[in-house]
Design a protein around this motif. Sequence first.
Motif, PDB file in Angstrom:
ATOM      1  N   SER A  74       0.825  -1.195   0.000  1.00 49.93           N
ATOM      2  CA  SER A  74       0.000   0.000   0.000  1.00 49.93           C
ATOM      3  C   SER A  74       0.869   1.257   0.000  1.00 49.93           C
ATOM      4  O   SER A  74       1.943   1.273  -0.577  1.00 49.93           O
ATOM      5  N   SER A  75       0.410   2.292   0.657  1.00 49.67           N
ATOM      6  CA  SER A  75       1.116   3.578   0.638  1.00 49.67           C
ATOM      7  C   SER A  75       2.489   3.497   1.313  1.00 49.67           C
ATOM      8  O   SER A  75       3.378   4.268   1.041  1.00 49.67           O
ATOM      9  N   ARG A  76       2.647   2.545   2.220  1.00 51.07           N
ATOM     10  CA  ARG A  76       3.925   2.431   2.932  1.00 51.07           C
ATOM     11  C   ARG A  76       5.063   2.097   1.982  1.00 51.07           C
ATOM     12  O   ARG A  76       6.059   2.784   1.907  1.00 51.07           O
ATOM     13  N   GLU A  77       4.869   1.069   1.165  1.00 48.27           N
ATOM     14  CA  GLU A  77       5.893   0.666   0.209  1.00 48.27           C
ATOM     15  C   GLU A  77       6.084   1.766  -0.822  1.00 48.27           C
ATOM     16  O   GLU A  77       7.176   2.013  -1.316  1.00 48.27           O
ATOM     17  N   LYS A  78       5.011   2.428  -1.139  1.00 48.31           N
ATOM     18  CA  LYS A  78       5.043   3.524  -2.118  1.00 48.31           C
ATOM     19  C   LYS A  78       5.966   4.644  -1.633  1.00 48.31           C
ATOM     20  O   LYS A  78       6.853   5.078  -2.353  1.00 48.31           O
ATOM     21  N   ALA A  79       5.799   5.062  -0.415  1.00 51.47           N
ATOM     22  CA  ALA A  79       6.631   6.119   0.151  1.00 51.47           C
ATOM     23  C   ALA A  79       8.086   5.670   0.238  1.00 51.47           C
ATOM     24  O   ALA A  79       8.999   6.441  -0.045  1.00 51.47           O
ATOM     25  N   GLU A  80       8.295   4.432   0.584  1.00 50.32           N
ATOM     26  CA  GLU A  80       9.655   3.908   0.703  1.00 50.32           C
ATOM     27  C   GLU A  80      10.361   3.970  -0.639  1.00 50.32           C
ATOM     28  O   GLU A  80      11.510   4.358  -0.737  1.00 50.32           O
ATOM     29  N   LEU A  81       9.637   3.614  -1.690  1.00 48.67           N
ATOM     30  CA  LEU A  81      10.218   3.630  -3.027  1.00 48.67           C
ATOM     31  C   LEU A  81      10.564   5.043  -3.452  1.00 48.67           C
ATOM     32  O   LEU A  81      11.628   5.315  -3.991  1.00 48.67           O
TER      33      LEU A  81
END
Length: 103
Positions: A74-81
């Motif tokens: 979700s948004s967590r992996e998105k921000a990490e990327l």
Amino acid sequence: MRTNMSFDENVLVLVKKIPKGRVTTYKEIARALDSRAFRAVGQALKRNAKPVEIPCHRVIHASGEVGGYAGKGSSREKAELLRMEGVEIRGGMVDLERFGYRF
DNA sequence: CGCAGTCTAGCAC
DNA sequence: GTGCTAGACTGCG
């Protein structure tokens, strides 16, 4: 634009053009398509046919918030990327003034 | 913080 | 073939 292609195809093409270390907003994409279908853009991304070529994580809200993501983390992996690509993420928010890509 | 607006794609009749 | 619903959003009250 929007010639010989559907709206979703057009969106995917624009997203593909986003350079690394940059992000774009649904509003900008809709504007680039000469439309205001912010939501339709999200639909195109979540229903796209080629997710590997479409870095949806580079598409965020106009407020700078990462927003949602139909991926795994979700948004967590998105921000990490995004942060990994050089985008400054602050509490799930991005500085559009610095990383907001405009077509 | 909550409601309304705008557009496309998908499903139902 | 036509109509209605839902949605990864935005802007205003």
